[in-house]
Design an enzyme around this catalytic site. Structure first.
Site, PDB file in Angstrom:
ATOM      1  CG  ASP A 193      -2.152   0.896   0.973  1.00 12.67           C
ATOM      2  OD1 ASP A 193      -3.192   0.703   1.619  1.00 12.67           O
ATOM      3  OD2 ASP A 193      -2.064   1.790   0.109  1.00 12.67           O
TER       4      ASP A 193
HETATM    5  C1  GLC Z   1      -4.151   4.432  -0.183  1.00 10.79           C
HETATM    6  C2  GLC Z   1      -5.086   3.308   0.208  1.00 10.79           C
HETATM    7  C3  GLC Z   1      -5.209   2.241  -0.837  1.00 10.79           C
HETATM    8  C4  GLC Z   1      -5.054   2.855  -2.208  1.00 10.79           C
HETATM    9  C5  GLC Z   1      -3.614   3.350  -2.322  1.00 10.79           C
HETATM   10  C6  GLC Z   1      -3.349   4.030  -3.666  1.00 10.79           C
HETATM   11  O1  GLC Z   1      -3.400   4.838   0.934  1.00 10.79           O
HETATM   12  O2  GLC Z   1      -4.856   2.669   1.453  1.00 10.79           O
HETATM   13  O3  GLC Z   1      -6.480   1.615  -0.650  1.00 10.79           O
HETATM   14  O4  GLC Z   1      -5.321   1.888  -3.211  1.00 10.79           O
HETATM   15  O5  GLC Z   1      -3.280   4.242  -1.286  1.00 10.79           O
HETATM   16  O6  GLC Z   1      -4.110   5.171  -3.780  1.00 10.79           O
END
Ligand code: GLC
Length: 733
Positions: free
Chosen positions: A263
Site C-alpha cells: 500500500d
Molecule cells: C491508499 C489506500 C489504498 C489505495 C492506495 C493508492 O493509501 O490505502 O487503498 O489503493 O493508497 O491510492
C-alpha cells in the site's frame, strides 16, 4: 508473449533495471495531472528510477497515458511498458453506490455490472489495473473505510469479492474493456483497533482465518491479478513485512502466484511501526516477505542493490518479484499492445453514457435500506412535500474514493424530484458542514464559508417550508469527506447543526421522512425519535438524486438490507450479528441478575441488525423445512421456505439462510450467514426458496486449527433478517 521470452527478458535486465521495475510512482514524477491518495514527499527519486520504473498510479486519460507510455518505452533500455494503476473503487466517471451500499443490495450480480461499467470506462482512459475490490471485513462503524467494504459478514464479502473481480477482469483481463483487479488490503485492515485508521489489528489466527481471510481467498480464486498489502500489523508484524501472511497464507495456502504491491508508502512505514531500524532493513524485510512492488517510496530503489551486492539479500528474491511484474504485464497483453484500450474517441462515447447512468441508477435504488416507515412512504405525487436539508442540492454524493469522477456530474435530490415532474418545495435549511467548518477530503478541501447569520436565515426558511407542507423529506447526513480513508469518527451521529435542523423542522411538522446520506452505520436514535420514516441512501453515486426520487415516489420499492449493523450507540462498537454466546449470555429480557454479559446503560442488540431492511409491502414466511433431520459427511440436505407478498405493492425480499453450530471444539457464533436470495414478488405472489446445505458450510478452524466440520446439532434459520427465529434443526455426522 511466451513465458520463456518473459524469462529471457528478465535475464537480459541489469540489476538496476530489475530493481527499478519494482518502483511505482504517481503523476508527480511525470508531466500531466495526477492525484495523491497518500502522504507525498519527492525524497530521493532519481532520474534513472523514473526512467526504468515498472508502473505508475493515479495517472489517467487516454491522451496522457498514450503520450507517457510512448515516451517511457522510447527511454527504457528494454522497452518494457508501464502498467497504469488507479483507485477505481465504485466507478470511474459514472459512479455507483459506495461498496457498503452495494453490499446492502444483496445483489452481487448488480455489483458485477457496476465493475464491468467501471472497467470499460477506466480502460478507455488508459487504466490497466484498479486497486479494487477492497474486501476487508468491517465491524467497527468508527472506521472511515467501512464505506469501501461490503460489510460485516465473511460470506457476503466473499460472494461480492468474486463478483467484483469477475466484473473487472472478465474471462481475460487483456480483453477490450477489461482491467486487472487488485484485491486489498491484505490482511485484516478492517480490524483496526478502536476503529482508528492505520491502527494495529489484534486478531487471533482463528478469527483471521474464519472471518477476515475468506473474502481475500474468494478474490484470489476468482483470479485477481494483484494483492495489496495492508497498513496494519497482525500479531504485531506489519503486513508488508509479514512473511507468514504473504508467503505461507497467500501464496502457499491460497495459491496466489500474481504480484503483490505494497500500500502507499507501506514499505517505508515498516520503519515507522518500529519493525525496522532503517529504510534499508525495511526494504529487506518487505522483499523477504514477498512484497513485489514498492508504491511511492524509494526503499527498493535505494537499498536493494546494496543488500544484494553485500549478500544480505538473495538476488533470487528480486528475480522472482520482477518476473511476477513482467508476468502481470503479459497477462494484460501490454507487451503486444502497451496502450491497451486507451482511446480518446472511446472515452467520449463511454464515459457517463446513458446506459452507464441507467445502470448506476438501478444499483443506487437497490442499495437503499428502509429502516422505518410509519405510513409515510411511498409519497403521492399530489402531496405537498417540502424537501429540506443540505443534501437536497448537495452533489458530493459520489463517495470519498471517487477521486477521478466529477461531483458536478451527479444528480441532486432536487434535480431528481424535478426530473419526475413533481412540484415540491425546496429549502436547504443548512449546509452539510457547519458555518466556517473546513474538512480535507481525499483530494480536495471542503469549506463552508456561510456566516452564522446567513445560516440562521436559511434555517428559518426551512421551518417556513416545513410549515407549508403535508410531509417533509429531510435530506441529511455526514459529509462525504467525513468517511473513507483517514476519516475515523468517535461520534457516529449526524453533525450537531443538522440535529438542530431536524429538531426545528420536526417541531412544526410531525410527518418527517429522513433520507440519510452516510458512509458508515450511524447512531440514529435521535432521528428515530422524531422521524416517521428513515431511508439510508449511503453515498448513492452519480445518479443518486434520480434514484432517491424514484424510490420515494414508489416507482421502485426499496429492497436493500443492512450489510453492517447500525449500533444503538457507539459504546456498543464493535457490534455484529455473528457474535459469541459468552458464558453468561444475555437474552435482552429485563432481569435483576447483574452477572450477565450486558451493559448497565444500553442494550446489547444494535438499533438495526445486519440483514434488516423494509420494503413498501409486507412479507410472510412459512416454517422453514429441511429435507432431512440428519446429514452424514459428504451428504447434502436442503432447507426450504415459502415467502409471500402480503401487501398491495410489488416488493423485494432478501431471503437469508443462517446456520448455528450449537457445540464445537471451540466456541461458535450464535449464527452465520450461509446463503441468500433476493426475490421480487407481485402483490399476493408466493415463492418457495430452497437452499442446499453442504458440509463445506459447516466447516471452521477447530481446536487443532484444522478446517473441518464437526459432528453435532445445527440450527437452520431462514428469514428476512439476521434476527429471524424461523428455525429447524438437524444433526451432522
Ligand atoms: C491508499 C489506500 C489504498 C489505495 C492506495 C493508492 O493509501 O490505502 O487503498 O489503493 O493508497 O491510492
Amino acid at each position: 508473449m511466451e513465458q520463456q521470452k518473459i524469462e529471457a527478458l528478465l535475464g537480459e535486465m541489469s540489476l538496476d533495471e530489475k530493481i527499478n521495475q519494482l518502483f511505482q510512482g504517481n503523476g508527480m514524477f511525470y508531466e500531466g495531472e495526477s492525484i495523491a491518495t497518500g502522504p507525498v514527499s519527492a525524497q530521493g527519486f532519481t532520474e534513472q528510477t523514473i526512467r526504468e520504473t515498472g508502473s505508475v498510479l493515479s495517472i489517467i486519460g487516454a491522451e496522457t497515458v498514450k503520450k507517457l507510455q510512448k515516451a517511457h518505452m522510447e527511454n527504457h533500455p528494454h522497452k518494457i511498458p508501464l502498467v497504469f494503476m488507479a483507485d477505481i473503487i465504485n466507478g470511474y466517471k459514472t459512479v455507483f453506490p459506495i461498496p457498503l451500499g452495494q453490499g446492502a443490495m444483496f445483489n452481487p450480480e448488480m455489483a458485477k455490472t457496476g465493475a464491468e461499467v467501471a472497467a470499460k470506462e477506466a480502460a478507455a482512459s488508459g487504466i490497466h489495473v484498479t486497486f479494487a475490490p477492497m474486501v476487508d471485513l468491517v465491524r467497527d462503524a468508527r472506521w472511515g473505510r467501512v464505506m469501501e467494504s461490503t460489510g460485516e459478514d465473511a460470506y457476503l464479502n466473499s460472494v461480492y469479492a468474486k463478483a467484483l473481480v469477475e466484473g473487472y477482469q472478465g474471462e481475460d483481463p487483456k480483453a477490450p474493456g477489461k482491467i486487472g483487479a487488485c484485491v486489498k488490503h491484505f490482511a485484516g485492515y478492517g480490524g483496526a483497533m478502536a476503529g482508528r485508521d492505520y491502527n494495529n489489528a489484534e486478531l487471533s489466527e482463528r478469527t483471521l482465518r474464519d472471518d477476515y481471510l475468506p473474502a481475500y481467498e474468494a478474490a484470489v480464486k476468482a483470479g485477481a491479478l494483484l494483492v495489496m498489502t495492508s497498513f496494519n500489523t497482525l500479531n504485531h508484524v506489519p503486513s508488508t513485512a509479514n512473511k507468514w501472511l504473504m508467503r505461507q497464507v497467500l501464496r502457499e495456502e491460497m495459491g496466489f502466484d500474481g504480484a503483490v504491491i505494497s500500500d502507499w508508502a507501506a514499505i517505508e512505514e515498516i520503519k515507522n511501526h518500529g519493525a525496522a531500524a532503517d529504510l534499508k532493513e525495511a526494504a529487506k524485510l518487505a522483499m523477504e516477505a514477498g512484497c513485489d512492488i514498492d508504491m511511492m517510496t524509494t526503499c527498493y530503489a535505494n537499498y536493494l542493490k546494496e543488500l544484494i551486492e553485500n549478500k544480505e539479500l538473495d538476488e533470487k528474491l528480486l528475480d522472482e518479484a520482477v518476473l511476477r511484474v513482467l508476468e502481470l504485464k503479459n497477462k494484460l497483453g501490454l507487451f503486444e499492445n502497451p496502450y491497451k484500450d486507451a482511446d480518446e474517441e472511446a472515452e467520449k462515447e463511454l464515459l457517463l453514457c446513458k446506459d452507464h447512468r441507467k445502470k448506476a441508477k438501478e444499483a443506487a435504488k437497490e442499495s437503499f435500506v428502509l429502516l422505518r416507515n410509519k405510513k409515510m412512504l411511498p409519497l403521492k405525487k399530489d402531496e405537498k412535500v417540502a424537501f429540506i436539508g443540505p443534501y437536497v442540492e448537495e452533489k458530493s454524493i459520489i463517495g470519498a474514493w471517487s477521486v477521478f469522477a466529477d461531483e458536478a456530474d451527479a444528480v441532486s435530490v432536487k434535480e431528481g424530484v424535478k426530473n419526475l415532474g413533481i412540484k415540491a418545495i425546496f429549502a436547504k435549511g443548512c449546509d452539510s458542514l457547519a458555518p466556517g467548518e473546513t474538512i480535507h477530503g481525499m483530494n480536495k478541501k471542503y469549506t463552508n464559508n456561510r456566516s452564522k447569520a446567513d445560516a440562521e436565515i436559511m434555517l428559518g426558511e426551512a421551518v417556513d417550508a416545513a410549515l407549508k407542507a403535508d410531509k417533509v423529506v429531510l435530506c441529511i447526513g455526514e459529509h462525504m469527506a467525513q468517511t473513507g480513508e483517514g476519516a475515523s469518527r468517535a461520534d457516529i451521529t449526524i453533525p450537531k447543526h443538522q440535529k438542530r435542523l431536524l429538531k426545528e423542522v420536526a417541531r412544526v411538522n410531525k410527518n418527517v421522512i429522513v433520507v440519510l446520506f452516510t458512509g458508515r452505520p450511524l447512531d440514529v436514535r435521535k432521528i428515530k425519535e422524531v422521524a416517521k420514516a428513515i431511508m439510508v441512501v449511503w453515498m448513492p453515486g452519480t445518479e443518486g438524486g434520480n434514484a432517491i426520487a424514484e424510490v420515494l415516489y414508489g416507482k421502485t420499492a426499496p429492497s436493500g438490507k443492512l450489510p453492517m449493523s447500525f449500533p444503538y450507540s457507539v459504546g456498543q462498537v464493535p457490534v455484529f450479528y455473528d457474535e459469541f454466546r459468552t458464558g453468561r449470555y444475555y437474552d435482552g429480557k429485563p432481569t435483576e441478575n447483574r452477572f450477565l454479559s450486558k451493559y448497565l446503560d444500553v442494550p446489547n442488540k444494535p438499533l438495526y441488525p445486519f440483514g434488516y431492511g423494509l420494503s413498501y409491502t409486507e412479507f410472510s414466511y412459512s416454517k422453514v423445512k429441511l429435507s432431512a433431520d440428519c446429514m452424514k459427511s459428504g451428504e447434502e440436505i436442503t432447507a426450504s421456505v415459502k415467502v409471500k407478498n402480503e401487501g398491495r405493492r410489488e416488493g423485494a425480499e432478501v431471503v437469508q439462510l443462517y446456520i448455528c453450530d450449537e457445540v464445537g471444539s471451540v466456541v461458535r457464533p450464535v449464527r452465520e450467514l450461509k446463503g441468500f436470495e433476493k426475490v421480487w414478488l407481485a402483490p399476493g405472489e408466493e415463492k418457495e426458496i430452497t437452499f442446499t446445505i453442504t458440509e463445506e458450510m459447516l466447516k471452521f478452524y477447530d481446536i487443532n486449527m484444522e478446517y473441518k466440520a464437526e459432528p453435532g446439532k445445527f440450527i437452520v434459520y431462514a428469514g428476512g433478517c439476521s434476527d429471524t427465529e424461523n428455525a429447524a434443526e438437524f444433526t451432522f455426522g
